[in-house]
Enzyme design. Structure first.
Site, short mmCIF file in Angstrom:
data_model
loop_
_atom_site.label_atom_id
_atom_site.label_comp_id
_atom_site.label_asym_id
_atom_site.label_seq_id
_atom_site.Cartn_x
_atom_site.Cartn_y
_atom_site.Cartn_z
N CYS A 405 -1.89 -3.33 -2.94
CA CYS A 405 -2.53 -3.68 -1.68
C CYS A 405 -3.93 -3.11 -1.56
O CYS A 405 -4.84 -3.77 -1.03
CB CYS A 405 -1.67 -3.25 -0.50
N HIS A 449 0.55 1.17 2.97
CA HIS A 449 -0.09 -0.13 2.87
C HIS A 449 -1.55 -0.01 3.27
O HIS A 449 -1.95 0.93 3.96
CB HIS A 449 0.63 -1.13 3.80
N ASP A 465 -4.73 -9.52 6.39
CA ASP A 465 -4.04 -8.78 5.32
C ASP A 465 -4.05 -9.64 4.07
O ASP A 465 -3.24 -10.56 3.93
CB ASP A 465 -2.61 -8.47 5.74
#
Lengths: 649, 305
Positions: A405, A449, A465
């Site tokens: 991520c 994250h 995202d």
């Protein structure tokens, strides 16, 4: 001088010491563990062989050597680790000069102290249970010391020590409930007490979050008061990164604290977070936090920061809005910071962004294009990405295309900034696992994250995202489904071994209860409890009074039991019946002299109260026959009991 | 009470007036196969008691008057050359009797005393390399003057221990004394005594006395008494295990005389003055307390468990 305490005492002390020091063994330098063990064995050997203990000067040399060793090892003699190391060795050495009862008593009390030091390292239920066992052993050792003629075996020591501990439980509870609490630890814990805890940091570079995902340590636990949102909505907002040096993202060194402005567009979610210590100031909340916890502040970019580093477990009530608009009025300075890129870094990305800008005038269209690129081209979501070079975003976007991520967030933010759209990185946690046993949510370090926020005129900061574009499963179901099965992931994050997971979840629920009710019993809760019993605004003084009063009450209520124990317990039913008979007569002013035989007593009674003669004679005859004769007929015992019951003087 | 024993007590009580407790203690001592020491001033009836007991029991009786020049051979007997047979012939001393009255035992020298005491312990006599058994039953009644009198060799504690009981007779009370003064001469009365028991019966009673049941609770009491004397600083020494055994034997005999098959604490209390009086020396007191006082204190201070 040979020791005066017995080998048996020595063994008890050695066992108690070994038990208490055992948990420290793994934390101490190996040479201290070895030294302490050798000293204890040496002492036991000397005791067995009835040899003299070493002379003072030898001990003095060892003490100086150990002190120097500890200093060289820790570079200090103070603090938690060095202090405990010294304490362990010194207590072992004390054992080596334990000759008299007095020395042994000192060892016992230092042993109790060593028990407490274990709590500086761990406060879990197993630790507490183990240390309780240690206290039991130490108490038994102390009892053994106080026998002038020790009984055979060890049962008496165990039993007496256990009884003492049971008796002290009410007192322990009173102390727990009413001992004045101060916010934070009672005394300043040594500064080195919090090393080795993991958590998010205020920088992010490629690979930094991956380390976290290898840990199934709990980051925080959440109890929802309203319904739990969808997993894809559980963005736990943490540090916000503005500054980029071409490789590493950094949180703003200075934060602008002010009441964050937002427009809520949905109902608030109410919940309480219990955060594990992570040695930083961040507190986590679902995006977007609608409240500021006590003793904390919110910055303008909605980071919640505690006034002091989170060094102990904390619980705070929160409310959040899943849909809210914020940052509509972001100032010029802020937007400039959100566009800044170090010149000359990641040139291919910059060029690619300029190309995109040329094709898409609209910010939203440009964002959609980039996301569809992530989605449709061969980008992979993995925990083991290849190494990146000096221009990591270039490398990632145009050659490796495999990342976690933080790679996607970083690449996306750099692209946005290069295309003239203000962007920043938000780190935190995504998702969480509902523990059905206690009905609360566990968020682990593995759920760490990173995502991005872009600023769009008229809408403010909007969360984007990029990971969701690459790997929708990561957002919808969690990390385990999103990464290849060959990637290393901690056990609890994987979905295998359902039964074992169930057990671990059940245990986590118990541990959570312990954390909440026992370890989390802080000043606030103490105040609330006292308010419930009608004591408002509890001060040190009122607490001291309550504590003294409660302790006094407990001791008073226990005293009759203990005093009863002092009287010899009568097992013989015959004797018990006769004593009841004597007690009846005593109440009538005809007490039996303790040294008066039953027949003599009966004769005296016959002189004073001729009316009682038949009953007294019958009872006395039965008693004498059963107690002194060879008579054992249980029917006669019952007859005696009945006659005594019916006897009325 | 056992009939025959009751008869003996009555008969002896007819001679020694007002001393039933002492007579019964003496009998208990005999039934427990112990020896008896009577300590008192001259003239209170020590010898008469011994005599009356022997006569009533139908036992052979010998009396040895201990004097300071008494030799062991005067007690045990001596071998004399017999010209007819051409060898030494042993002439048994007065010790060879079923009841031996050792009168004023503390007037003799320790050497003579120990000759008697060894015979008492061993129930046999060894002279000139030959061991001779003493008759059965064998019962020694020794009398001694209070040791503060002139010309006495007090028996050491170790030898006092050989006596199961020591009793004091004491002055008779007024009534008894008047009866004594009005009555016949005691010596004539002794002559007229008829035996109430034969030897087999006595042996059987002695055996029965060992069979009397003692419960755990009773043994607790005996141990409590003995333990108290060992802990309490009022006593120079505590009671020995042998003294505890003596107490138990005597209490059994007492219970048997009462016609019971088991011992009760009252039995122990009854024999306690006789058993512990000469075994317990109290500290701090110059004059020797008598057995009744010592035992009374002990009984009062120890609760019956």
């Amino acid at each position: 001088m040979a020791p005066t305490i017995s080998l048996r005492n020595t063994l008890w002390l050695a066992a108690a010491f070994t038990m208490v020091a055992a948990p420290h063994a793994v934390r101490l330098p190996w040479w201290i563990t070895l030294l302490a063990l050798m000293i204890v064995l040496w002492r036991v050997y000397l005791g067995r062989a009835r040899l003299e203990l070493p002379r003072k000067w030898l001990l003095l040399i060892v003490v100086m050597g150990v002190t120097a060793g500890v200093y060289l090892n820790y570079r200090t003699l103070f603090g938690r680790d060095a202090g405990v190391a010294l304490l362990v060795v010194m207590l072992a050495l004390k054992l080596l000069e334990t000759r008299s009862q007095r020395d042994a008593a000192l060892v016992v009390f230092l042993g109790y102290f060593l028990v407490i030091t274990n709590f500086l390292f761990s406060q879990t239920i197993p630790t507490a249970l183990y240390l309780l066992a240690c206290v039991w052993v130490i108490t038994a050792a102390m009892i053994d010391l106080n026998y002038t003629q020790p009984p055979a075996g060890y049962r008496n020591q165990w039993r007496t020590a256990g009884g003492l501990l049971v008796h002290s439980v009410p007192l322990m509870l009173a102390l727990f409930l009413f001992f004045p609490r101060v916010p934070g630890p009672l005394w300043g814990l040594p500064h080195d007490a919090y090393t080795g805890v993991t958590g998010l940091s205020d920088t992010m570079s490629p690979g930094s979050l991956i380390d976290l995902t290898l840990s199934d340590a709990v980051a925080f636990r959440v109890e929802f008061k309203s319904t739990i949102p969808e997993p894809g909505q559980l963005y736990w907002r943490g540090p916000v990164m503005w500054n980029f040096d071409g490789y590493t993202w950094t949180a703003a060194r200075r934060n602008y604290y002010r009441e964050p402005q937002f427009q809520a567009r949905s109902a608030p979610i109410e919940y309480a977070v219990t955060i594990e210590p992570h040695n930083q100031r961040w507190l986590f909340a679902i995006d977007l936090p609608g409240r500021v916890p006590p003793r904390a502040a919110a910055s303008s970019d909605f980071q919640l920061r505690s006034f002091a580093p989170v060094t102990s477990r904390q619980r705070y009530e929160m409310s959040s809005y899943l849909d809210a608009r914020y940052g509509l009025d972001e100032g010029e300075a802020g937007l400039r910071r959100a566009l800044a890129l170090p010149p000359g870094t990641n040139p291919r990305t910059a060029e690619f962004a300029r190309g995109l800008r040329g094709r898409f005038a609209d910010d939203k269209a440009l964002i959609a294009e980039v996301l569809s690129m992530f989605r449709n081209e061969s980008f992979f979501y993995t925990l083991s990405p290849p190494q990146l070079g000096n221009d990591p975003v270039d490398d990632f976007l145009f050659s490796t295309r495999r990342g976690f991520c933080e790679h996607y967030a970083s690449a996306f933010a750099v692209l946005m900034r290069a295309a003239g759209i203000p962007a920043r990185i938000v780190t935190g946690y995504l998702g969480g696992e509902v523990n059905p046993v206690g009905n609360y949510m566990i968020v682990r370090q593995a759920d760490a994250h990173a995502w991005t926020e872009v600023w769009i005129r008229g809408e403010g900061w909007v969360r984007v995202d990029p990971t969701a574009a690459v790997s929708p499963q990561r957002v919808q179901t969690g990390i385990a489904a999103a990464v290849p099965r060959t990637d290393p992931l901690p056990f609890m994050v994987r979905g295998d071994y359902a039964l074992l997971r169930q057990l671990r979840l059940a245990w986590d629920s118990v541990a959570n209860g312990w954390n909440q009710r026992v370890l989390g019993y802080n000043q606030d809760r103490q105040r609330r409890l006292l308010a419930q019993v009608g004591i408002d605004d509890a001060t040190w003084r009122t607490l001291a009074i309550v504590l003294a009063g409660a302790s006094g009450l407990i001791v008073l209520s226990l005293a009759p039991f203990m005093l009863r124990r002092l009287r010899t317990r009568i097992d013989d039913p015959v004797k018990r019946a006769y004593l009841a008979f004597c007690a009846k007569l005593r109440r009538k002013g005809l007490p039996r002299d303790p040294a008066e035989g039953p027949s003599d007593y009966a004769m005296r009674l016959a002189r004073g109260r001729p009316d009682l003669v038949p009953a007294v004679t019958a009872i006395t005859r039965l008693y004498v026959a059963l107690r002194y004769g060879a008579e054992t007929n249980p029917a006669l015992v019952r007859d005696l009991q009945r006659r005594v019951r019916e006897f009325a003087a | 009470m056992n009939d025959q024993i009751h008869k003996i007590v009555t008969q002896v009580g007819g001679i020694i007036l007002g001393k039933e407790r002492q007579i019964r203690l003496a009998l208990a001592c005999l039934l427990a196969r112990g020896h008896l020491l009577i300590e008192d001033l001259p003239g209170v009836g020590k010898t008469t008691l011994a005599h009356a007991l022997a006569a009533s029991l139908g036992l052979g009786f010998q009396r040895i008057q201990f004097t300071s020049d008494l030799l062991p051979a005067d007690i045990l007997g001596v071998s004399i050359y017999d010209r007819d047979s051409g060898g030494f012939k042993f002439h048994p001393g007065p010790i060879f009797a079923q009841v031996v009255l050792a009168d004023e035992v503390n007037r003799a020298t320790p050497k003579a005393q120990s000759a008697l005491l060894e015979a008492m312990e061993e129930h046999q006599v060894t002279t000139e390399g030959e061991t001779r058994r003493l008759p059965q039953p064998f019962f020694v009644i020794a009398t001694q003057n209070p040791s503060h009198l002139v010309g006495t060799f007090p028996l050491p504690e170790s030898q006092l221990d050989r006596f199961l009981m020591r009793i004091e007779l004491g002055y008779p009370d007024n009534e008894a004394e008047r009866a004594l003064l009005q009555g016949q001469d005691r010596r004539d009365l002794l002559e007229e005594l008829k035996p109430c028991m034969d030897v087999p019966t006595l042996s059987q009673l002695q055996h029965q006395a060992t069979q009397v049941y003692t419960s755990g609770a009773l043994l607790d009491y005996v141990q409590a008494l003995v333990g108290f004397t060992r802990r309490c600083p009022d006593y120079v020494n505590g009671l020995s295990p042998r003294a505890a055994l003596a107490l138990l034997h005597a209490a059994r005999a007492w219970a048997l005389m009462d016609g019971r098959g088991h011992v009760v604490p009252e039995d122990v209390q009854a024999v306690l003055p006789g058993v512990v009086g000469h075994r317990l020396a109290t500290t701090g007191e110059v004059t020797r307390a008598n057995g009744v006082d010592v035992a009374g204190d002990l009984i009062r201070q120890v609760a019956i468990p």
